[in-house]
Motif scaffolding. Structure first.
Motif, PDB file in Angstrom:
ATOM      1  N   ILE A  70      12.142  -2.134  20.492  1.00 21.69           N
ATOM      2  CA  ILE A  70      13.158  -1.295  19.842  1.00 21.69           C
ATOM      3  C   ILE A  70      13.209  -1.512  18.333  1.00 21.69           C
ATOM      4  O   ILE A  70      13.225  -0.538  17.568  1.00 21.69           O
ATOM      5  CB  ILE A  70      14.543  -1.529  20.491  1.00 21.69           C
ATOM      6  CG1 ILE A  70      14.517  -1.045  21.945  1.00 21.69           C
ATOM      7  CG2 ILE A  70      15.624  -0.811  19.700  1.00 21.69           C
ATOM      8  CD1 ILE A  70      15.823  -1.253  22.683  1.00 21.69           C
ATOM      9  N   PRO A  71      13.229  -2.775  17.830  1.00 20.61           N
ATOM     10  CA  PRO A  71      13.216  -2.953  16.370  1.00 20.61           C
ATOM     11  C   PRO A  71      11.980  -2.338  15.710  1.00 20.61           C
ATOM     12  O   PRO A  71      12.079  -1.791  14.599  1.00 20.61           O
ATOM     13  CB  PRO A  71      13.233  -4.483  16.202  1.00 20.61           C
ATOM     14  CG  PRO A  71      13.841  -4.993  17.455  1.00 20.61           C
ATOM     15  CD  PRO A  71      13.371  -4.068  18.527  1.00 20.61           C
ATOM     16  N   LYS A  72      10.824  -2.411  16.381  1.00 21.36           N
ATOM     17  CA  LYS A  72       9.600  -1.817  15.822  1.00 21.36           C
ATOM     18  C   LYS A  72       9.749  -0.300  15.712  1.00 21.36           C
ATOM     19  O   LYS A  72       9.355   0.300  14.708  1.00 21.36           O
ATOM     20  CB  LYS A  72       8.395  -2.157  16.698  1.00 21.36           C
ATOM     21  CG  LYS A  72       8.038  -3.640  16.735  1.00 21.36           C
ATOM     22  CD  LYS A  72       6.819  -3.865  17.625  1.00 21.36           C
ATOM     23  CE  LYS A  72       6.467  -5.342  17.711  1.00 21.36           C
ATOM     24  NZ  LYS A  72       5.306  -5.579  18.605  1.00 21.36           N
ATOM     25  N   ILE A  73      10.309   0.298  16.748  1.00 22.00           N
ATOM     26  CA  ILE A  73      10.480   1.756  16.740  1.00 22.00           C
ATOM     27  C   ILE A  73      11.457   2.175  15.651  1.00 22.00           C
ATOM     28  O   ILE A  73      11.230   3.156  14.923  1.00 22.00           O
ATOM     29  CB  ILE A  73      10.953   2.239  18.122  1.00 22.00           C
ATOM     30  CG1 ILE A  73       9.863   1.987  19.169  1.00 22.00           C
ATOM     31  CG2 ILE A  73      11.321   3.722  18.079  1.00 22.00           C
ATOM     32  CD1 ILE A  73      10.305   2.226  20.588  1.00 22.00           C
ATOM     33  N   ILE A  74      12.562   1.407  15.518  1.00 22.64           N
ATOM     34  CA  ILE A  74      13.542   1.706  14.465  1.00 22.64           C
ATOM     35  C   ILE A  74      12.898   1.585  13.089  1.00 22.64           C
ATOM     36  O   ILE A  74      13.105   2.420  12.201  1.00 22.64           O
ATOM     37  CB  ILE A  74      14.762   0.769  14.588  1.00 22.64           C
ATOM     38  CG1 ILE A  74      15.527   1.072  15.877  1.00 22.64           C
ATOM     39  CG2 ILE A  74      15.679   0.914  13.373  1.00 22.64           C
ATOM     40  CD1 ILE A  74      16.669   0.120  16.155  1.00 22.64           C
ATOM     41  N   GLN A  75      12.088   0.528  12.918  1.00 25.60           N
ATOM     42  CA  GLN A  75      11.387   0.329  11.640  1.00 25.60           C
ATOM     43  C   GLN A  75      10.447   1.498  11.342  1.00 25.60           C
ATOM     44  O   GLN A  75      10.380   1.998  10.219  1.00 25.60           O
ATOM     45  CB  GLN A  75      10.615  -0.985  11.680  1.00 25.60           C
ATOM     46  CG  GLN A  75       9.952  -1.350  10.351  1.00 25.60           C
ATOM     47  CD  GLN A  75       9.138  -2.615  10.459  1.00 25.60           C
ATOM     48  OE1 GLN A  75       8.322  -2.768  11.363  1.00 25.60           O
ATOM     49  NE2 GLN A  75       9.373  -3.545   9.536  1.00 25.60           N
ATOM     50  N   THR A 112      10.916   4.029   8.145  1.00 23.46           N
ATOM     51  CA  THR A 112       9.803   4.198   7.199  1.00 23.46           C
ATOM     52  C   THR A 112       9.339   5.647   7.161  1.00 23.46           C
ATOM     53  O   THR A 112       9.023   6.192   6.094  1.00 23.46           O
ATOM     54  CB  THR A 112       8.624   3.291   7.591  1.00 23.46           C
ATOM     55  OG1 THR A 112       9.085   1.961   7.791  1.00 23.46           O
ATOM     56  CG2 THR A 112       7.559   3.291   6.504  1.00 23.46           C
ATOM     57  N   ALA A 113       9.290   6.297   8.328  1.00 23.54           N
ATOM     58  CA  ALA A 113       8.872   7.705   8.393  1.00 23.54           C
ATOM     59  C   ALA A 113       9.860   8.606   7.653  1.00 23.54           C
ATOM     60  O   ALA A 113       9.454   9.560   6.977  1.00 23.54           O
ATOM     61  CB  ALA A 113       8.739   8.139   9.850  1.00 23.54           C
ATOM     62  N   ILE A 114      11.146   8.324   7.781  1.00 22.03           N
ATOM     63  CA  ILE A 114      12.163   9.116   7.065  1.00 22.03           C
ATOM     64  C   ILE A 114      11.987   8.973   5.558  1.00 22.03           C
ATOM     65  O   ILE A 114      12.031   9.961   4.814  1.00 22.03           O
ATOM     66  CB  ILE A 114      13.580   8.673   7.496  1.00 22.03           C
ATOM     67  CG1 ILE A 114      13.837   9.082   8.953  1.00 22.03           C
ATOM     68  CG2 ILE A 114      14.633   9.286   6.581  1.00 22.03           C
ATOM     69  CD1 ILE A 114      15.113   8.518   9.530  1.00 22.03           C
TER      70      ILE A 114
END
Length: 372
Positions: A4-9, A13-15
């Motif tokens: 989950i933290p990786k996905i949030i990161q 970053t994508a935003i």
């Protein structure tokens, strides 16, 4: 939970990349920026990165519904009037793709079945699924399909934006709407209708096993609902950007550097072939423009070798005829997907037959050697 933290990161970053690319006025920046972020993560980490398929589905739903808001009955009648030149151009682009697959097979030393299936434009996930079901080289086909889609999505929006300046009168601005002379709904009710159309579209697309069901299902449901309602249905621009972001990031994180490295020679050859294929398809699109007098950006983006969601987003940005581009892309994709199962079965059967014949010849040679 550790993912989950990786996905949030990745999302954060994508935003940031989307904002940067949009600020720099890079074409389809909310798609290309996140896609490059996903590729960077995959390369740095050295393997495929965790990213829920639900996110890509949400992105496809948003783009599908936005497309439905842009398609009118008048567009369909216009598309049918171009049926013969459209089908001819579809046949030409499909033939060029098959020729590219044949050349890749000859020059890279990969079996023809893998290369043909890898170069089939449109419905990449469907092609990979078909190949897996009948025992073809799924991994190589997936890599070839991925590289093709990646190059198309990276190159064509940029080229189209450079060649055809944005039309400020038709560019998508605050909202994407069907028409301007219908009453509007309260935004909460408007969003509820969009969510219901998306949910029904996903369910229906999976039930009927539509190609690119996350895109086509919501598009078809939205089309019926929007044409029936006597109201103006709106897609807020931030949601449209979010759809592009999710699609771009989901494409990027699938970049498998290890597999690409194993097929490095084939990948280099494919890059050259895809660039030539893109140029030829641009020529086909321009020829369609000359014959039919359809505006150039619509004609060119209608016959790209794949990347339907990215092309829809690009034509919206440049002010072309979204509905006509969709009609061209769907005609190509559906025609190919109707033929693909037969083509897959024929190619794999032929490859197995050739392999069996080669084994029989080798056994015959061995027998001749051992005989006194």
């Amino acid at each position: 939970m550790s993912e989950i933290p990786k996905i949030i990161q990745q999302l954060v970053t994508a935003i940031l990349a989307g904002f940067l690319f949009h600020w720099l006025h890079i074409p389809v920046g909310w798609l290309l920026g996140p896609m490059l972020v996903g590729i960077a993560y995959a390369v740095i980490k050295g393997d495929l990165q965790p990213f829920p398929s639900t996110f890509k589905t949400v992105g496809q739903v948003i783009i599908g519904i936005v497309t439905a808001t842009r398609l009118s009955p008048e567009t369909l009648s216009v598309a049918t009037s171009y049926a013969i030149p459209m089908l001819l151009c579809v046949l030409i682009t499909a033939s060029l793709s098959m020729l590219s697959g044949y050349l890749l097979s000859r020059w890279a030393g990969i079996d023809a079945t893998t290369c043909f299936l890898g170069f089939i434009p449109g419905g990449a996930s469907s092609i990979v699924a078909m190949s897996e079901e009948i025992g073809a080289d799924t991994l190589s086909i997936a890599v070839i399909q991925y590289i093709r889609v990646l190059l198309v999505v990276l190159i064509l929006p940029t080229v189209a934006t450079l060649l055809f300046p944005t039309n400020p009168d038709t560019q998508v601005t605050a909202t994407v709407v069907i028409t301007n002379n219908l009453p509007t709904l309260p935004m909460l009710l408007n969003l509820l209708i969009l969510v219901v159309c998306g949910g029904l579209g996903i369910w229906g697309g999976r039930q009927f096993r539509l190609p690119s069901s996350g895109f086509l299902g919501p598009f078809l449901v939205g089309l019926v609902v929007f044409w029936m309602l006597p109201f103006q249905i709106q897609m807020p621009q931030p949601l449209f950007y979010a759809g592009q972001l999710l699609i771009g990031l989901s494409i990027g994180v699938q970049f498998d550097w290890q597999t690409v490295h194993k097929l490095l020679r084939a990948v280099f050859i494919e890059v050259g072939l895809v660039i030539v294929l893109i140029l030829l398809c641009l020529g086909v699109g321009y020829g369609f423009h000359v014959v039919t007098h359809v505006d150039t950006v619509t004609a060119v983006l209608g016959f790209t070798p794949g990347g339907i969601e990215a092309m829809i987003a690009t034509v919206m940005q440049l002010g072309g005829d979204t509905g006509l581009v969709l009609a061209m892309q769907l005609t190509r994709m559906l025609s190919i997907l109707l033929i693909a199962p037969w083509l897959v079965a024929f190619l794999v059967k032929r490859a197995k037959s050739a392999h069996s014949q080669l084994e029989e010849e080798e056994e015959l040679v061995e027998l001749n050697r051992v005989e006194p």
